[in-house]
Motif scaffolding. Structure first.
Motif, PDB file in Angstrom:
ATOM      1  N   ASP A  36       0.807  -1.219   0.000  1.00 33.52           N
ATOM      2  CA  ASP A  36       0.000   0.000   0.000  1.00 33.52           C
ATOM      3  C   ASP A  36       0.839   1.267   0.000  1.00 33.52           C
ATOM      4  OD1 ASP A  36      -2.297  -1.356  -0.137  1.00 33.52           O
ATOM      5  OD2 ASP A  36      -2.815  -1.194   1.991  1.00 33.52           O
ATOM      6  N   ILE A  37       2.119   1.129   0.274  1.00 36.05           N
ATOM      7  CA  ILE A  37       2.982   2.318   0.272  1.00 36.05           C
ATOM      8  C   ILE A  37       2.853   3.065  -1.060  1.00 36.05           C
ATOM      9  CG2 ILE A  37       5.058   0.970  -0.400  1.00 36.05           C
ATOM     10  CD1 ILE A  37       5.507   3.857   1.896  1.00 36.05           C
ATOM     11  N   TYR A  38       2.733   2.316  -2.164  1.00 32.23           N
ATOM     12  CA  TYR A  38       2.625   2.995  -3.465  1.00 32.23           C
ATOM     13  C   TYR A  38       1.311   3.753  -3.593  1.00 32.23           C
ATOM     14  CZ  TYR A  38       6.992   1.148  -5.112  1.00 32.23           C
ATOM     15  OH  TYR A  38       8.325   0.903  -5.249  1.00 32.23           O
ATOM     16  N   LYS A  39       0.273   3.227  -2.971  1.00 36.87           N
ATOM     17  CA  LYS A  39      -1.017   3.947  -2.999  1.00 36.87           C
ATOM     18  C   LYS A  39      -0.928   5.201  -2.144  1.00 36.87           C
ATOM     19  CE  LYS A  39      -4.048   0.040  -3.647  1.00 36.87           C
ATOM     20  NZ  LYS A  39      -4.262  -1.023  -2.665  1.00 36.87           N
ATOM     21  N   ARG A  40      -0.346   5.026  -0.969  1.00 42.46           N
ATOM     22  CA  ARG A  40      -0.248   6.184  -0.068  1.00 42.46           C
ATOM     23  C   ARG A  40       0.601   7.292  -0.685  1.00 42.46           C
ATOM     24  NH1 ARG A  40       0.795   2.220   3.747  1.00 42.46           N
ATOM     25  NH2 ARG A  40       2.937   2.857   4.166  1.00 42.46           N
ATOM     26  N   MET A  41       1.627   6.890  -1.459  1.00 43.10           N
ATOM     27  CA  MET A  41       2.544   7.877  -2.023  1.00 43.10           C
ATOM     28  C   MET A  41       2.165   8.253  -3.459  1.00 43.10           C
ATOM     29  SD  MET A  41       4.615   8.239   0.584  1.00 43.10           S
ATOM     30  CE  MET A  41       5.990   9.179  -0.044  1.00 43.10           C
ATOM     31  N   SER A 449      18.855  -3.918 -14.453  1.00 41.83           N
ATOM     32  CA  SER A 449      17.854  -2.852 -14.376  1.00 41.83           C
ATOM     33  C   SER A 449      17.793  -2.315 -12.961  1.00 41.83           C
ATOM     34  CB  SER A 449      16.458  -3.381 -14.709  1.00 41.83           C
ATOM     35  OG  SER A 449      16.365  -3.679 -16.061  1.00 41.83           O
ATOM     36  N   ALA A 450      17.699  -0.987 -12.841  1.00 43.76           N
ATOM     37  CA  ALA A 450      17.608  -0.417 -11.501  1.00 43.76           C
ATOM     38  C   ALA A 450      16.289  -0.830 -10.852  1.00 43.76           C
ATOM     39  CB  ALA A 450      17.728   1.096 -11.566  1.00 43.76           C
ATOM     40  N   GLY A 451      15.208  -0.757 -11.613  1.00 42.73           N
ATOM     41  CA  GLY A 451      13.905  -1.096 -11.038  1.00 42.73           C
ATOM     42  C   GLY A 451      12.932   0.033 -11.242  1.00 42.73           C
ATOM     43  N   PRO A 452      11.784  -0.025 -10.552  1.00 41.51           N
ATOM     44  CA  PRO A 452      10.811   1.055 -10.676  1.00 41.51           C
ATOM     45  C   PRO A 452      11.243   2.247  -9.834  1.00 41.51           C
ATOM     46  CG  PRO A 452      10.012  -0.605  -9.147  1.00 41.51           C
ATOM     47  CD  PRO A 452      11.348  -1.089  -9.641  1.00 41.51           C
ATOM     48  N   ALA A 453      10.440   3.306  -9.827  1.00 41.89           N
ATOM     49  CA  ALA A 453      10.755   4.467  -9.000  1.00 41.89           C
ATOM     50  C   ALA A 453      10.340   4.190  -7.569  1.00 41.89           C
ATOM     51  CB  ALA A 453      10.012   5.681  -9.519  1.00 41.89           C
ATOM     52  N   LEU A 454      11.001   4.874  -6.635  1.00 44.86           N
ATOM     53  CA  LEU A 454      10.588   4.770  -5.241  1.00 44.86           C
ATOM     54  C   LEU A 454       9.192   5.351  -5.080  1.00 44.86           C
ATOM     55  CD1 LEU A 454      13.815   5.781  -3.343  1.00 44.86           C
ATOM     56  CD2 LEU A 454      12.612   3.604  -3.217  1.00 44.86           C
ATOM     57  N   PRO A 455       8.456   4.899  -4.066  1.00 42.20           N
ATOM     58  CA  PRO A 455       7.148   5.496  -3.817  1.00 42.20           C
ATOM     59  C   PRO A 455       7.288   7.010  -3.616  1.00 42.20           C
ATOM     60  CG  PRO A 455       7.557   3.629  -2.324  1.00 42.20           C
ATOM     61  CD  PRO A 455       8.810   3.854  -3.098  1.00 42.20           C
ATOM     62  N   GLY A 456       6.497   7.782  -4.326  1.00 42.59           N
ATOM     63  CA  GLY A 456       6.574   9.244  -4.217  1.00 42.59           C
ATOM     64  C   GLY A 456       7.392   9.892  -5.311  1.00 42.59           C
ATOM     65  N   ILE A 457       8.051   9.090  -6.155  1.00 42.37           N
ATOM     66  CA  ILE A 457       8.848   9.628  -7.264  1.00 42.37           C
ATOM     67  C   ILE A 457       8.122   9.282  -8.563  1.00 42.37           C
ATOM     68  CG2 ILE A 457      11.064   9.456  -8.501  1.00 42.37           C
ATOM     69  CD1 ILE A 457      11.230  10.825  -5.750  1.00 42.37           C
ATOM     70  N   TYR A 458       7.873  10.298  -9.376  1.00 43.44           N
ATOM     71  CA  TYR A 458       7.141  10.081 -10.622  1.00 43.44           C
ATOM     72  C   TYR A 458       8.031  10.434 -11.818  1.00 43.44           C
ATOM     73  CZ  TYR A 458       3.891  11.246  -6.821  1.00 43.44           C
ATOM     74  OH  TYR A 458       3.289  11.355  -5.600  1.00 43.44           O
ATOM     75  N   PRO A 459       8.749   9.436 -12.346  1.00 43.07           N
ATOM     76  CA  PRO A 459       9.659   9.698 -13.461  1.00 43.07           C
ATOM     77  C   PRO A 459       8.928   9.705 -14.800  1.00 43.07           C
ATOM     78  CG  PRO A 459      10.217   7.652 -12.294  1.00 43.07           C
ATOM     79  CD  PRO A 459       8.839   8.046 -11.900  1.00 43.07           C
ATOM     80  N   VAL A 460       9.649  10.178 -15.809  1.00 48.60           N
ATOM     81  CA  VAL A 460       9.128  10.137 -17.168  1.00 48.60           C
ATOM     82  C   VAL A 460      10.341  10.113 -18.094  1.00 48.60           C
ATOM     83  CG1 VAL A 460       8.976  12.675 -17.266  1.00 48.60           C
ATOM     84  CG2 VAL A 460       7.600  11.312 -18.830  1.00 48.60           C
ATOM     85  N   ILE A 461      10.195   9.478 -19.259  1.00 50.49           N
ATOM     86  CA  ILE A 461      11.279   9.528 -20.241  1.00 50.49           C
ATOM     87  C   ILE A 461      10.785  10.347 -21.427  1.00 50.49           C
ATOM     88  CG2 ILE A 461      12.745   8.171 -21.790  1.00 50.49           C
ATOM     89  CD1 ILE A 461      12.637   5.906 -19.773  1.00 50.49           C
ATOM     90  N   TYR A 462      11.505  11.400 -21.740  1.00 46.13           N
ATOM     91  CA  TYR A 462      11.140  12.266 -22.859  1.00 46.13           C
ATOM     92  C   TYR A 462      12.110  12.072 -24.011  1.00 46.13           C
ATOM     93  CZ  TYR A 462       8.071  15.132 -19.864  1.00 46.13           C
ATOM     94  OH  TYR A 462       7.078  15.595 -19.046  1.00 46.13           O
TER      95      TYR A 462
END
Ligand code: WTA
Length: 672
Positions: A36-41, A449-462
């Motif tokens: 749920d950490i991902y939902k909370r963040m 691969s590093a993995g996904p972003a930490l909860p609360g970090i919203y990356p994007v590739i442009y």
């Protein structure tokens, strides 16, 4: 640009790797096993969701507001909150854990005894040194202090003493030259330099005070005082004389403040904790300025949830405190969690590649943290060696460069004896602490691969035009972070404009906008995202070479070459190396009036680089060439030189103003 070229070709050759689930035994005890950490963040809870992380710290005053984002890209986190980083690392553990070891200091020389320093003892040393800085040097809140110290207890003591008083420390990696240190003293306007007479590394006793003297002399007016620790009690192991009126031994000052207790300053959350200089695209290093509350929040939360540190663990990060990794993951994060760490003075392969494993066995290290370069070097030295030791690693981390799946598998199977979870953490000096990584109790690992972003970090590739590249397309682009986060640097010391230009100009949608959504942070790394959401980092897209995890600016290297009197022009490119990842190759052309032999010029350039930047930057080769390949507007085409260094076809040279020179450089490179 050379590294981009290399990155593109890596991307083409990469295939999807398998996913490996963490062992059940790890998941059961993980600090973060709550999905749920991902939902909370999630974005709809931004920014208040970050309060959860900040609560891991002790605040002397609770914040009133989580984020002030009225003036992007300048943000203030936990506004109204007050805290002290040193108090969080030491004082708050004393009631229960004064006798627990904070650091096991392991000297490089195996004949020398290791020294275990408890939290109580570290607290005492820090207080005494804080008294010295305040009473003997007259330093107060906001003043800068440069710490030019190797991996001995003096370094964390000095950092924490600064933090206690609200002084801004600027640690300069001890492997840097005196001249590089001088630049950082000047830029930060430090009045005090803290250093040591000598230290051991790679089987040698290095005379460090000699280099510190060069730094002090070159820094000129700014510097008033040089405080010198002794590597061996009662001895002075340097050839450099102590300069009357400027230099003074730390122990002499400390003896006047024995038992001193210094109240920790209550720092506003957004006040500066430290500067950490890092390489950029221009010659001048930039002072990444980090806050107290935001930085500490990020360091402690990631140490807990990514590294899985618990107070009863024995943790070892083999990085150097002179880099951001050591700041966040040797000093501030682990100490804030009250754990016991190894602080190792020396090189991983001194006297042999079994050294790290002997240390790990001796202290029962169960959490291990190092760089891909060290992994490659240890594997190369003796690939079966770790199996001969009784290693009990529960979790292991890598940081600093992409790790090849082959090296990753060796790390897990051989060093981790097949049991440890691995986190490959992507982050930067600028980000303060981890950004992209698996949470080891929640995610499968994927080599490379590093993995996904930490909860609360919203990356994007442009892409280059600011169009988003969705996951799973096999296309690389520029990695950006859409949102503000607490650990991000506040600005570049003394240069807000450069801060905006370096990290925000690229994808900013409206310079006048006060909405953070218009200000994506541009990391300067190429990356791609697979369909499963994992990020793969391809490397730098700017003029930065990442040698053995050390970020070196090509411009800094080139200007060092130009300091050699024979050199007219210089170009530095990255070439692949099986141990260090990449190493610099240097091309120089000589002045028409020079009559030095090419070998002599090449030798002088190598020495010059070592002197100005340090031995880590020593080039693989220095090629003395008749002229540089140039565009019609006179820009040196480094891409072509990089291709020649790598033995690749330089491609289309027809747009050059001097295409013939390429052939003659190629002949020269091939003939040698
Ligand atoms: C690179 C070190 C791939 C990247 C913490 C970044 C990585 C630069 C990784 C920052 C990783 C760091 N995988 N590349 N896990 N971690 N990098 O400022 O190019 O010394 O931009 O901070 O290292 O280097 P810095």
């Amino acid at each position: 640009m050379s590294t981009k070229q290399a990155s593109d070709s890596i991307a083409v050759h990469w295939r999807e790797e398998e996913s490996i689930q963490p062992p059940e035994s790890f998941v059961r005890q993980a600090n973060m096993a709550d999905r749920d950490i991902y939902k909370r963040m999630a974005e709809e809870n931004f920014p208040a969701c970050f309060d959860e992380y900040a609560k891991l710290l002790h605040w002397s005053r609770q914040w009133d507001r989580t984020l002030d984002d009225e003036h992007p890209p300048f943000y203030r986190w936990f506004v109204g909150g007050e805290l002290n980083a040193c108090e969080n690392c030491l004082d708050r553990h004393l009631p229960e854990a004064a006798e627990r070891t904070a650091f096991h200091f392991v000297p490089e020389d195996e004949q020398e005894e290791a020294v275990s320093i408890t939290y109580g003892e570290l607290h005492r040393r820090v207080n005494e040194f804080a008294a010295v800085l305040r009473e003997e040097c007259g330093l107060s809140r906001g003043d800068r202090v440069t710490l030019y110290l190797p991996m001995t207890p003096a370094l964390p003591v000095a950092m924490l003493a600064c933090a206690r008083l609200g002084l801004i420390h600027s640690v300069v990696f001890s492997g840097f030259s005196g001249q590089a240190c001088a630049e950082r003293i000047e830029d930060s306007n430090s009045r005090v330099l803290v250093t040591i007479d000598a230290y051991r590394r790679g089987g040698k006793l290095h005379d460090h005070k000699l280099k510190a003297d060069k730094a002090a002399e070159a820094a000129g007016q700014t510097l008033e005082r040089c405080i010198v620790f002794r590597r061996y009690e009662g001895e002075y192991r340097s050839e450099a004389p102590m300069k009357e009126g400027r230099d003074v031994f730390a122990d002499e000052l400390i003896s006047a403040h024995q038992g001193a207790e210094v109240e920790p300053e209550r720092m506003r959350s957004e006040e500066t904790l430290f500067l950490m200089y890092t390489s950029g695209t221009t010659g001048k290093p930039k002072g990444a300025q980090h806050s107290t509350g935001g930085y500490m929040t990020w360091a402690v939360a990631t140490s807990k949830y990514v590294l899985d540190i618990k107070p009863e663990d024995c943790y070892w990060c083999m990085a150097d405190i002179g880099w951001i990794t050591g700041h966040s993951y040797i000093v501030y994060g682990p100490l804030a969690l009250g754990t016991s760490s190894v602080l190792y003075e020396g090189a991983p392969t001194t006297p042999d590649a079994g050294r790290p494993w002997r240390i790990a066995e001796r202290f029962g290290v169960n959490l291990f943290h190092t760089s891909p370069t060290a992994v490659r070097a240890l594997r190369k030295a003796d690939p079966d060696l770790p199996l001969k030791y009784d290693l009990k690693f529960r979790a292991m981390t890598t940081v600093g460069e992409p790790i090849e799946p082959e090296a990753w598998r060796w790390y897990r199977d051989t060093v981790g004896h097949g049991n440890a979870v691995i986190t490959d953490t992507w982050w930067q000096t600028e980000t303060g602490a981890h950004m992209l990584t698996t949470l080891p109790g929640l995610h499968a690992m994927k080599p490379g691969s590093a993995g996904p972003a930490l909860p609360g970090i919203y990356p994007v590739i442009y892409d280059e035009n600011g169009e988003e590249i969705p996951p799973g397309q096999g296309r690389a682009g520029n990695l950006c972070i859409r949102n503000p986060w607490p650990g991000r640097m506040l600005t570049i010391w003394g240069d807000d404009e450069r801060f905006i230009n370096t990290y925000y100009a690229q994808y900013n949608r409206d310079r006048d906008s006060s909405d953070w959504r218009d200000w994506p942070y541009f990391a300067g790394d190429g990356a791609m995202q697979s369909a499963d959401g994992y990020y793969r980092i391809l490397g730098r897209i700017d003029d930065v070479i990442n040698v053995a995890g050390h970020r070196l600016g090509t411009k800094e290297l080139e200007s060092a070459c130009l300091a050699s009197p024979d050199v007219a022009e210089a170009a530095v490119v990255a070439v692949e190396d099986s141990v260090k990842g990449v190493v610099p190759d240097v091309y120089v052309s000589v002045r028409p009036d020079s009559d030095s032999a090419p070998d002599a010029v090449a030798g002088a350039v190598s020495d010059q680089i070592e002197q100005v930047i340090g031995p880590i930057a020593r080039p693989r080769r220095v090629w003395v060439v008749p002229d540089m390949p140039k565009t019609r507007s006179g820009k040196i085409m480094r891409r072509i030189l990089a291709a020649l260094s790598a033995g690749r076809d330089p491609g289309d040279t027809s747009t050059l103003s001097n295409p013939d020179v390429v052939e003659s450089i190629r002949e020269h490179v091939e003939a040698t």
